[in-house]
Design a protein around this motif. Structure first.
Motif, PDB file in Angstrom:
ATOM      1  N   ILE A 419       0.821  -1.213   0.000  1.00  0.00           N
ATOM      2  CA  ILE A 419       0.000   0.000   0.000  1.00  0.00           C
ATOM      3  C   ILE A 419       0.853   1.261   0.000  1.00  0.00           C
ATOM      4  CG2 ILE A 419      -1.611   1.357   1.400  1.00  0.00           C
ATOM      5  CD1 ILE A 419      -2.921  -1.284   2.218  1.00  0.00           C
ATOM      6  N   VAL A 420       1.903   1.315   0.827  1.00  0.00           N
ATOM      7  CA  VAL A 420       2.698   2.551   0.938  1.00  0.00           C
ATOM      8  C   VAL A 420       3.684   2.706  -0.221  1.00  0.00           C
ATOM      9  CG1 VAL A 420       2.508   2.542   3.434  1.00  0.00           C
ATOM     10  CG2 VAL A 420       4.508   1.502   2.374  1.00  0.00           C
ATOM     11  N   GLY A 421       3.953   1.628  -0.976  1.00  0.00           N
ATOM     12  CA  GLY A 421       4.800   1.768  -2.158  1.00  0.00           C
ATOM     13  C   GLY A 421       6.253   1.411  -1.977  1.00  0.00           C
ATOM     14  N   ILE A 422       6.551   0.496  -1.060  1.00  0.00           N
ATOM     15  CA  ILE A 422       7.917  -0.019  -0.949  1.00  0.00           C
ATOM     16  C   ILE A 422       8.192  -0.942  -2.125  1.00  0.00           C
ATOM     17  CG2 ILE A 422       9.373  -1.596   0.402  1.00  0.00           C
ATOM     18  CD1 ILE A 422       8.299  -0.262   2.910  1.00  0.00           C
ATOM     19  N   ASP A 423       9.329  -0.757  -2.790  1.00  0.00           N
ATOM     20  CA  ASP A 423       9.605  -1.490  -4.028  1.00  0.00           C
ATOM     21  C   ASP A 423      10.027  -2.936  -3.788  1.00  0.00           C
ATOM     22  OD1 ASP A 423       9.332   0.651  -6.129  1.00  0.00           O
ATOM     23  OD2 ASP A 423      10.780   1.609  -4.809  1.00  0.00           O
ATOM     24  N   ARG A 424      10.755  -3.188  -2.725  1.00  0.00           N
ATOM     25  CA  ARG A 424      11.198  -4.551  -2.457  1.00  0.00           C
ATOM     26  C   ARG A 424      11.461  -4.718  -0.962  1.00  0.00           C
ATOM     27  NH1 ARG A 424      15.551  -7.581  -6.244  1.00  0.00           N
ATOM     28  NH2 ARG A 424      14.360  -6.340  -7.741  1.00  0.00           N
ATOM     29  N   VAL A 425      11.337  -5.958  -0.500  1.00  0.00           N
ATOM     30  CA  VAL A 425      11.587  -6.268   0.906  1.00  0.00           C
ATOM     31  C   VAL A 425      12.737  -7.259   1.000  1.00  0.00           C
ATOM     32  CG1 VAL A 425      10.636  -7.232   3.036  1.00  0.00           C
ATOM     33  CG2 VAL A 425       9.167  -5.912   1.507  1.00  0.00           C
TER      34      VAL A 425
END
Length: 577
Positions: A419-425
């Motif tokens: 939802i917040v738009g983090i590209d990768r974990v």
């Protein structure tokens, strides 16, 4: 002579009358007794009915209480799993990372050997912790799946690179053969598919001493789109056929000369089977004892990219030189600060440290940093809130990749991350070789997008308007003007689909609503609007008969989300040049 006859007749009539009277009295008495018995039985029945109703009410209350307690226990267990994951992985990651750095600097062979033993033991502990946590999540019912675009070739390439870089099993040859009929992109749970393949490859290496490991994949037609078959073959010790049924059982290991050395909890294959069962796949084994084994799985997949797009997508990403790249590192843990800073320094990258999300937000500027590494759990402002505010303050396409470094269970934060738009974990603990590989991959993908934009004529870039959240990978396939047209078409189609879903649900036509939702989910995933895809998926999964109020609320959320996409179109002047 006549008088006695009359007297006799009168005597008979009297006796008959008396008998009739007696019979009537007995009948009345019997009827009264039966009536009384019936009355008492009816009273008892009413009493029992009242007691039964009271028992049903009491039992219903007990069941409701038990259900609430079960839900509370499930939530508590889920929180416990997430907390334990974070609390165990954080110090474990710091320990393994520091050992990794010491190995890189140590020149004494004897000390290097001891450090490698410690690293191996720590890595084994990490695998066991991960397996036990995954198993616990499955038992608790919190092992969720997310649909996204899966690039199997890139996924397997990453697994191959990491496996070959494993210092515990040096010089192992890993071959890959991916048939041309395997689609470039398909809808699936990339992290779970990667987990299964990684586990099969890891087992193949650990339970064989020599010979190549071969990963192969092909596909064939299937009503869902395609049937993907993937195989991992080794030339190890093999498995006796009578042991096949035990392979996929919980906490089960087939005893052999390499079992103790492999160091596991006996959960890896059991977890793989549970994952495959939950996503509609099938996993099995073939083996010749003493000669090797082949583990394989079949998975129905939904193709999302055409062959022409696949040709473009399959072009190799340009090699990225990490030297000189500037990184914003948001991390509150002192050990992790030191570890990641040392990693980045060894890669000749410069680092700007932020001790929490608020400081990271203050320091961030899209023109200053090439990548943002941000922890999720931080004081004052966590990584999710900081990322959200960064995306609200700057235009999405100007922001460098934002990568979460976290020890949390991915399932617990996956929806929030999307939802917040983090590209990768990237999940802690992460070793140096894996960290370098992941950074190369992340920055290579970003470079493709930026190069695609910069190669276009200025006039082509200056007249387009694009929505926030659009997948950066699309810049590799389309011109900016084409993306603008594609995005506008998506919005128009999304509005129509939202209206069609709402109307179909009001009419009770679940099949039509599900069909429109499925179509919207596919297009949303292809463009990177994962939250909208998630809402469409919820419509697809509505139980029959569904609650109209719940369904209408979902339809309203879909319509609102499509409107948000339309309103997020950015002016062309704010796009990167």
């Amino acid at each position: 002579m006549k008088e006695p006859m009359i007297e006799k007749s009168s005597h008979v009539s009297r006796r008959r009358y008396e008998r009739e009277q007696k019979a009537r009295a007995e009948a009345e008495k019997l009827l009264e007794e039966k009536s009384r018995a019936l009355y008492l039985a009816n009273e008892e029945l009413n009493d029992r009915s009242d007691k039964l109703e009271e028992a049903v009410v009491a039992r219903t209350i007990e069941l409701q209480l038990a259900l609430e307690q079960a839900k509370a226990a499930s939530i508590a267990r889920s929180r416990f799993i997430a907390t334990m994951s974070h609390e165990i992985r954080t110090p474990l990651g710091g320990m393994l990372g520091m050992i990794d750095l010491l190995v890189l600097d140590e020149e004494c062979e004897e000390k290097t050997e001891l450090l490698n033993y410690a690293k191996t033991a720590g890595s084994s502990l990490g695998r066991i912790v991960n397996d036990v946590l995954d198993f616990s999540k499955m038992d608790a019912g919190v092992f969720v799946h997310e649909d996204e675009n899966v690039d199997l070739r890139a996924l397997i390439e990453g697994i191959q690179i990491l496996a070959q870089a494993n210092p515990d099993f040096p010089n192992r040859q890993i071959n890959c053969h991916i048939a041309e009929d395997v689609p470039q992109l398909f809808v699936g749970d990339a992290s779970r598919i990667r987990q299964v393949i990684s586990n099969l490859v890891s087992n193949a290496i650990r339970y064989s001493t020599d010979g190549p490991i071969t990963i192969s994949a092909h596909s064939e037609d299937h009503p869902k789109g395609a049937l993907l078959t993937l195989e991992v073959r080794d030339h190890g010790i093999g498995i006796p056929e009578d042991k096949f049924p035990d392979l996929f059982k919980d906490f089960s290991q087939v005893a052999n000369s390499l079992t103790a050395k492999a160091q596991g909890a006996g959960l890896g294959l059991a977890i793989c089977k549970r994952i495959m069962d939950s996503i509609g796949g099938k996993i099995d084994v073939e083996s010749d004892y003493g000669e090797g084994s082949k583990f394989w799985f079949e998975l129905p997949i939904e193709v999302t990219v055409s062959d022409s797009s696949a040709d473009i997508a399959s072009q190799a990403a340009p090699a990225v030189v990490l030297d000189g790249k500037h990184v914003l590192l948001a991390e509150d843990n002192v050990i992790n600060q030191m570890l990641i800073t040392r990693y980045l320094t060894r890669l000749n990258m410069s680092v700007e440290l932020a001790e929490n999300g608020r400081i990271a937000l203050d320091k961030f500027n899209p023109d200053t940093f090439d990548v943002v590494l941000i922890d999720i759990a931080m004081p004052e402002m966590d990584g999710l809130e900081a990322t959200k505010r960064i995306r609200e303050k700057w235009v999405n396409h100007t922001i460098p990749p934002i990568v979460a470094l976290t020890a949390h269970v991915l399932d617990a934060i996956e929806e929030d991350v999307s939802i917040v738009g983090i590209d990768r974990v990237l999940t802690k603990p992460i070793l140096f070789e894996e960290f370098e590989t992941e950074l190369n991959s992340i920055l290579s993908t970003a470079a493709v997008s930026m190069d695609a934009m910069s190669e276009q004529p200025e006039e082509a870039r200056s007249i387009v308007r694009l929505p926030a959240g659009l997948s950066k990978e699309l810049f590799s396939y389309f011109l900016p003007k084409e993306l603008e047209e594609l995005s506008q078409k998506f919005v128009n189609d999304g509005k129509a689909k939202a209206s069609d879903i709402s109307q179909a649900l009001e009419e009770g036509d679940y099949v039509t609503a599900k069909s429109h939702a499925h179509s919207l989910r596919g297009s949303s995933l292809s463009l990177g609007f994962n939250d909208l895809a998630g809402l469409a998926k919820k419509v697809e999964e509505l139980p029959e008969p569904f609650q109209l109020t719940v369904a209408q609320e979902l339809a309203g959320q879909i319509s609102l989300k499509v409107t948000e996409v339309e309103e997020s179109f950015a002016p062309s002047s704010e796009l990167p040049s």
